[in-house]
Design a protein around this motif. Structure first.
Motif, PDB file in Angstrom:
ATOM      1  N   GLY A  19       0.815  -1.215   0.000  1.00  0.00           N
ATOM      2  CA  GLY A  19       0.000   0.000   0.000  1.00  0.00           C
ATOM      3  C   GLY A  19       0.837   1.248   0.000  1.00  0.00           C
ATOM      4  O   GLY A  19       2.069   1.208  -0.108  1.00  0.00           O
ATOM      5  N   LEU A  20       0.132   2.377   0.099  1.00  0.00           N
ATOM      6  CA  LEU A  20       0.808   3.667   0.125  1.00  0.00           C
ATOM      7  C   LEU A  20       0.734   4.254   1.525  1.00  0.00           C
ATOM      8  O   LEU A  20      -0.307   4.194   2.178  1.00  0.00           O
ATOM      9  CB  LEU A  20       0.133   4.642  -0.849  1.00  0.00           C
ATOM     10  CG  LEU A  20       0.314   4.368  -2.331  1.00  0.00           C
ATOM     11  CD1 LEU A  20      -0.449   5.396  -3.149  1.00  0.00           C
ATOM     12  CD2 LEU A  20       1.771   4.395  -2.728  1.00  0.00           C
ATOM     13  N   THR A  21       1.841   4.835   1.935  1.00  0.00           N
ATOM     14  CA  THR A  21       1.885   5.527   3.203  1.00  0.00           C
ATOM     15  C   THR A  21       2.308   6.960   2.939  1.00  0.00           C
ATOM     16  O   THR A  21       3.144   7.215   2.071  1.00  0.00           O
ATOM     17  CB  THR A  21       2.877   4.848   4.158  1.00  0.00           C
ATOM     18  OG1 THR A  21       2.509   3.474   4.309  1.00  0.00           O
ATOM     19  CG2 THR A  21       2.891   5.532   5.516  1.00  0.00           C
ATOM     20  N   ALA A  22       1.707   7.873   3.705  1.00  0.00           N
ATOM     21  CA  ALA A  22       2.016   9.289   3.508  1.00  0.00           C
ATOM     22  C   ALA A  22       3.035   9.753   4.535  1.00  0.00           C
ATOM     23  O   ALA A  22       2.914   9.445   5.724  1.00  0.00           O
ATOM     24  CB  ALA A  22       0.742  10.118   3.633  1.00  0.00           C
ATOM     25  N   PHE A  23       3.997  10.524   4.057  1.00  0.00           N
ATOM     26  CA  PHE A  23       5.035  11.050   4.937  1.00  0.00           C
ATOM     27  C   PHE A  23       5.168  12.558   4.729  1.00  0.00           C
ATOM     28  O   PHE A  23       5.009  13.068   3.613  1.00  0.00           O
ATOM     29  CB  PHE A  23       6.390  10.386   4.644  1.00  0.00           C
ATOM     30  CG  PHE A  23       6.420   8.925   4.928  1.00  0.00           C
ATOM     31  CD1 PHE A  23       6.123   8.002   3.924  1.00  0.00           C
ATOM     32  CD2 PHE A  23       6.745   8.451   6.200  1.00  0.00           C
ATOM     33  CE1 PHE A  23       6.150   6.641   4.182  1.00  0.00           C
ATOM     34  CE2 PHE A  23       6.772   7.088   6.462  1.00  0.00           C
ATOM     35  CZ  PHE A  23       6.464   6.182   5.464  1.00  0.00           C
ATOM     36  N   LEU A  24       5.504  13.230   5.819  1.00  0.00           N
ATOM     37  CA  LEU A  24       5.874  14.640   5.729  1.00  0.00           C
ATOM     38  C   LEU A  24       7.396  14.706   5.790  1.00  0.00           C
ATOM     39  O   LEU A  24       7.995  14.243   6.767  1.00  0.00           O
ATOM     40  CB  LEU A  24       5.280  15.424   6.900  1.00  0.00           C
ATOM     41  CG  LEU A  24       3.763  15.602   6.863  1.00  0.00           C
ATOM     42  CD1 LEU A  24       3.262  16.108   8.212  1.00  0.00           C
ATOM     43  CD2 LEU A  24       3.366  16.572   5.751  1.00  0.00           C
ATOM     44  N   VAL A  25       8.003  15.268   4.772  1.00  0.00           N
ATOM     45  CA  VAL A  25       9.456  15.330   4.713  1.00  0.00           C
ATOM     46  C   VAL A  25       9.883  16.790   4.724  1.00  0.00           C
ATOM     47  O   VAL A  25       9.464  17.579   3.872  1.00  0.00           O
ATOM     48  CB  VAL A  25       9.990  14.631   3.443  1.00  0.00           C
ATOM     49  CG1 VAL A  25      11.515  14.634   3.435  1.00  0.00           C
ATOM     50  CG2 VAL A  25       9.456  13.208   3.355  1.00  0.00           C
ATOM     51  N   ASN A  26      10.701  17.113   5.699  1.00  0.00           N
ATOM     52  CA  ASN A  26      11.178  18.484   5.837  1.00  0.00           C
ATOM     53  C   ASN A  26      12.039  18.862   4.628  1.00  0.00           C
ATOM     54  O   ASN A  26      12.978  18.151   4.269  1.00  0.00           O
ATOM     55  CB  ASN A  26      12.007  18.601   7.125  1.00  0.00           C
ATOM     56  CG  ASN A  26      12.163  20.036   7.558  1.00  0.00           C
ATOM     57  OD1 ASN A  26      12.490  20.906   6.742  1.00  0.00           O
ATOM     58  ND2 ASN A  26      11.917  20.293   8.821  1.00  0.00           N
ATOM     59  N   THR A  27      11.713  19.963   3.970  1.00  0.00           N
ATOM     60  CA  THR A  27      12.446  20.318   2.749  1.00  0.00           C
ATOM     61  C   THR A  27      13.878  20.730   3.021  1.00  0.00           C
ATOM     62  O   THR A  27      14.712  20.716   2.109  1.00  0.00           O
ATOM     63  CB  THR A  27      11.735  21.451   1.983  1.00  0.00           C
ATOM     64  OG1 THR A  27      11.494  22.542   2.881  1.00  0.00           O
ATOM     65  CG2 THR A  27      10.429  20.972   1.384  1.00  0.00           C
ATOM     66  N   THR A  28      14.199  21.084   4.257  1.00  0.00           N
ATOM     67  CA  THR A  28      15.590  21.443   4.538  1.00  0.00           C
ATOM     68  C   THR A  28      16.489  20.216   4.443  1.00  0.00           C
ATOM     69  O   THR A  28      17.704  20.334   4.328  1.00  0.00           O
ATOM     70  CB  THR A  28      15.743  22.072   5.929  1.00  0.00           C
ATOM     71  OG1 THR A  28      15.209  21.167   6.906  1.00  0.00           O
ATOM     72  CG2 THR A  28      15.008  23.395   6.009  1.00  0.00           C
ATOM     73  N   ASP A  29      15.899  19.023   4.473  1.00  0.00           N
ATOM     74  CA  ASP A  29      16.674  17.795   4.348  1.00  0.00           C
ATOM     75  C   ASP A  29      16.853  17.366   2.901  1.00  0.00           C
ATOM     76  O   ASP A  29      17.429  16.304   2.633  1.00  0.00           O
ATOM     77  CB  ASP A  29      15.961  16.651   5.085  1.00  0.00           C
ATOM     78  CG  ASP A  29      15.827  16.928   6.579  1.00  0.00           C
ATOM     79  OD1 ASP A  29      14.871  16.426   7.197  1.00  0.00           O
ATOM     80  OD2 ASP A  29      16.688  17.680   7.107  1.00  0.00           O
ATOM     81  N   LEU A  30      16.323  18.156   1.982  1.00  0.00           N
ATOM     82  CA  LEU A  30      16.262  17.712   0.593  1.00  0.00           C
ATOM     83  C   LEU A  30      17.007  18.648  -0.352  1.00  0.00           C
ATOM     84  O   LEU A  30      17.095  19.847  -0.105  1.00  0.00           O
ATOM     85  CB  LEU A  30      14.804  17.637   0.132  1.00  0.00           C
ATOM     86  CG  LEU A  30      13.893  16.712   0.931  1.00  0.00           C
ATOM     87  CD1 LEU A  30      12.439  16.926   0.527  1.00  0.00           C
ATOM     88  CD2 LEU A  30      14.304  15.261   0.734  1.00  0.00           C
ATOM     89  N   GLU A  31      17.475  18.068  -1.447  1.00  0.00           N
ATOM     90  CA  GLU A  31      18.033  18.885  -2.521  1.00  0.00           C
ATOM     91  C   GLU A  31      16.955  19.047  -3.581  1.00  0.00           C
ATOM     92  O   GLU A  31      16.458  18.060  -4.131  1.00  0.00           O
ATOM     93  CB  GLU A  31      19.256  18.189  -3.112  1.00  0.00           C
ATOM     94  CG  GLU A  31      19.952  19.039  -4.172  1.00  0.00           C
ATOM     95  CD  GLU A  31      21.177  18.359  -4.740  1.00  0.00           C
ATOM     96  OE1 GLU A  31      21.762  17.490  -4.060  1.00  0.00           O
ATOM     97  OE2 GLU A  31      21.533  18.675  -5.885  1.00  0.00           O
ATOM     98  N   LEU A  32      16.600  20.278  -3.837  1.00  0.00           N
ATOM     99  CA  LEU A  32      15.551  20.574  -4.814  1.00  0.00           C
ATOM    100  C   LEU A  32      16.200  21.086  -6.094  1.00  0.00           C
ATOM    101  O   LEU A  32      16.989  22.027  -6.059  1.00  0.00           O
ATOM    102  CB  LEU A  32      14.601  21.644  -4.271  1.00  0.00           C
ATOM    103  CG  LEU A  32      14.030  21.403  -2.869  1.00  0.00           C
ATOM    104  CD1 LEU A  32      13.189  22.609  -2.431  1.00  0.00           C
ATOM    105  CD2 LEU A  32      13.200  20.131  -2.826  1.00  0.00           C
TER     106      LEU A  32
END
Lengths: 376, 387
Positions: free
Chosen positions: A176-189
């Motif tokens: 199935g699918l699970t929803a997550f909130l991911v802090n954008t400061t942890d990501l390279e955009l």
């Protein structure tokens, strides 16, 4: 069967108010983003909050009913006319709906409050390289670890990721699918240059670790919440396309009346009349389809057939309206200083947001194959 | 009409030239390109074509040409189009040369054609005006006798490549009392003449078109091509006798090849795009567009070879080519789905972002009149329907 073909007096007043709002805060010139620039959060975002426009995506709760989708359509008609550039669809309609539906902690509730107040923006990260349409996770996955979850995968065409505090990420967990909130400061955009100059981003999740407290709802159960949010968003996207179409219809009629060639207004020529009426038909039918789907969703009735037809037709209308308008305007329509191409550019984005024809066709076939084609 | 063109040795000669003079990566469509490095290359490339006599391939030898056949020119354009070779100055070697050959004096041909053939002068057209687009015959720019020369006043718009031009091919009204299309003459106007001013008009495909203003611009008497008030006849004759300046089917062949490769390499929803039955239908439709354009181009070539200047095939081709331009972009966008919107420099963009450019460029399909006007001409003059 409830049939809605026009708005109530309040709906019309709401629409007029929003037209004045966008004329003041977001004229067409605001969507002229120089190549290389990335549009940010519009200055009127907090005004949206004070007008209660950021709460309209809230899911139904014990305390409050969800906002009627049909009542939101006037807003999106005007957003389409204005080519408004904002994360409203992504944050207020989709993310706010999913988060409010799946919220299970005080932090989640606090986030919802911040979204409604305009203090924060959260956007869904849905598109994937092999599945770029608004479908749910295909390859992005989440694996439970000792400290929470580790996400792997890549999302593309994520709108307004650069102004969001978090991305709302559906990831595959088991079946199935699970929803997550991911802090954008942890990501390279990474900005993805596109014809509409919209702020669309690529995000990689190579081993991004997410605390379990950032999981929304139960494991492998997020699918229905996302689908419901996306269904509502698709109806509003169709309304946005219809709003743009109304503007294009107006400028084409005006041009047909004023532009003279061979000694007569070009609007006297049947060929030009056909072009203008193509726009009129595409626009009016798109709006009617959107209203029909909205009413069924609002009333809790089966709506897959109506939604699929809306998405398929609106997608085609997005292309037809701009191509006909370009043909009516010919040389002047090909010039950068004329605003028409802003709609021509945005049309590609809108079409990309309405899924592929095969998905719509499958939904229509399924609707006609199931027992009770007439599901009144 | 026999669609076998022959001239295989000629085709091989062109291929060898391109292998040598068009390195991989240097190909580009110059129509709305403003990259100066690319333009420098395009100038040099076209000069080298000219050094071989290929710019004036079909012109009489006394004017710097090689007196070759329209079919050989067609083959040259086919090979250049397939390889996206930047063959520029098409107003010079196309419209202007065609008009000069039809209506110019011997002295004018001697004066203007060899420099065009050597890529020493760059031309742009001064035809459309703010109030005269598809209805070109209603143009208002005037040319009035001034001693042994002419004085030109008026405005021209949408002049592609005007900022790069040495000479403008200007249509001006020389007899206001004559019926609209009968009182027009063609002049060669140097862009550096006093009274000529230019301002940019940027189009949605990123290209610069231009607005020209002529304020008492004085041109010498021998800058009038041929006779006064004969422009319409020269334009129509030049259009039908000189043939096309580019071949859509050759350009579409290249595009379909690129798209096919993209579909062979790109997966979506668990399968390669080329295995998606819907995409296969769409690729098939694009392939059909190529063949439609090919046979129409061959039909027009056949007319040129036989000296047939009736407008049926030419107008029919104009309608189809203009509308195919939109349709090709539309189908391409359907195939690419969400990635159709991605621009140059985005790694996931198809064909290095070219496809997004095809979409915006497709709306520049109104040169010479919109497809709606062409349909009216086809209907009235071609089919005899009442006006």
């Amino acid at each position: 069967m409830a049939v809605l073909t026009s708005f109530s007096a309040e709906g019309e007043a709401f629409r007029e108010g929003m037209r004045r709002f966008f004329t003041e805060h977001s004229p067409l010139s605001a969507s002229r983003i120089p190549e290389g620039d990335v549009a940010g959060l519009p200055e009127y975002w907090r005004d949206f909050a004070s007008l209660d426009l950021l709460s309209i995506g809230l899911a139904e709760s014990g305390a409050a009913a969800a906002t009627s989708l049909a009542d939101v359509i006037p807003l999106y008609l005007e957003m389409g006319r204005a080519l408004a550039m904002s994360p409203h669809m992504a944050s207020a309609i989709i993310a706010t709906h999913v988060i409010s539906e799946l919220a299970s902690t005080d932090d989640h509730a606090s986030l919802v409050s911040d979204l409604v107040s305009g203090a924060r923006v959260v956007v869904p990260a849905l598109g994937e390289v092999e599945c770029p349409g608004p479908l749910l996770a295909y390859a992005t996955s989440a694996e439970r670890t000792q400290h929470g979850w580790t996400l792997s995968g890549e999302k593309v065409l994520v709108p307004y990721a650069h102004v969001a505090s978090h991305l709302l990420v559906p990831a595959r967990t088991g079946d199935g699918l699970t929803a997550f909130l991911v802090n954008t400061t942890d990501l390279e955009l990474t900005y993805m240059p596109n014809v509409s100059r919209l702020p669309l981003f690529r995000v990689r999740f190579d081993g991004v670790v997410v605390n379990d407290s950032h999981r929304l709802g139960e494991v492998a159960t997020a699918g229905p919440a996302f689908q419901k949010a996306l269904d509502r968003a698709s109806v509003l996207r169709a309304a946005e396309i219809a709003g743009a179409g109304e503007y294009l219809q107006e400028i084409c009629v005006e041009y047909g009346q004023s532009r003279q060639q061979f000694g007569t207004p070009i609007g006297t020529y049947q060929a030009v009349q056909y072009l203008c009426t193509d726009i009129a038909i595409a626009t009016r039918v798109t709006l009617l389809l959107a209203l029909q789907a909205a009413v069924r969703i609002d009333n809790g009735e089966p709506y897959q057939r109506e939604l699929a037809a809306t998405m398929k037709f609106a997608k085609r209308a997005a292309g037809v309206t701009v191509s006909r308008a370009q043909e009516v305007h010919a040389g002047v329509g090909f010039m950068d200083e004329f605003d028409l191409h802003l709609f021509t550019r945005r049309s590609l984005y809108w079409q990309s947001e309405l899924g592929d024809d095969e998905t719509s066709a499958s939904a229509l076939i399924a609707a006609y194959s199931a027992a009770g084609v007439d599901h009144e | 009409m026999d669609m076998r063109l022959g001239h295989e040795a000629w085709r091989e000669e062109i291929a060898e030239f391109l292998d040598k003079e068009l390195p991989v990566g240097s190909e580009f469509d110059p129509e709305f390109c403003e990259d100066e490095d690319r333009w420098s290359f395009a100038f040099e490339f076209t000069k080298r074509l000219g050094a071989k006599g290929w710019i004036g391939l079909t012109w009489p030898e006394e004017y710097g040409g090689l007196a070759r056949s329209p079919t050989e020119k067609f083959i040259l354009l086919e090979e250049l189009g397939r390889r996206e070779a930047p063959f520029i100055n098409m107003i010079g070697w196309g419209l202007a040369a065609g008009t000069l050959l039809v209506g110019g004096t011997h002295e004018q041909k001697l004066r203007f054609l060899p420099p065009i053939g050597r890529m020493e002068t760059f031309w742009a057209e001064g035809l459309s005006e703010p109030e005269a687009g598809s209805d070109l015959a209603s143009l208002r720019t005037t040319a009035v006798r001034d001693g042994d020369g002419w004085k030109i006043n008026g405005d021209k718009t949408y002049t592609t490549w005007g900022s790069r031009a040495d000479v403008l091919y200007v249509a001006a009204r020389t007899d206001p009392s004559a019926p609209s299309h009968r009182g027009i003459s063609i002049f060669c106007v140097g862009t550096d003449l006093p009274g000529v001013s230019i301002s940019p008009l940027w189009n949605i495909a990123g290209g610069r078109q231009n607005q020209f203003h002529f304020d008492d611009v004085r041109v010498a008497g021998d800058m009038l091509i041929g006779e006064t008030n004969k422009a319409w006849r020269y334009l129509m004759a030049a259009f039908y006798s000189s043939g096309p300046t580019y071949l859509p089917h050759a350009q579409y062949e290249r595009k379909v090849t690129l798209l096919n490769a993209y579909c062979q390499e790109t997966r979506r929803n668990g399968r390669f795009l080329v295995d998606d039955p819907v995409v296969r239908l769409q690729l098939g439709e694009l392939g059909t567009i190529v063949e439609v354009e090919r046979v129409l181009a061959y039909a027009r070539l056949s007319a040129v070879e036989s000296g047939d200047t009736t407008s049926w095939d030419g107008t029919l081709q104009a309608v189809v080519t203009k509308e195919n331009r939109l349709r090709f972009a539309e189908i391409t966008n359907e195939i690419l789905g969400s990635f159709a919107q991605l621009s140059v420099s985005e790694p996931l963009a198809a064909a290095d972002g070219e496809v997004a450019e095809w979409y915006l460029r497709s709306f520049g399909n109104h040169a010479g009149g919109t497809s709606q006007v062409k349909r009216m001409q086809l209907a009235t003059r071609g089919l005899g329907l009442p006006r």
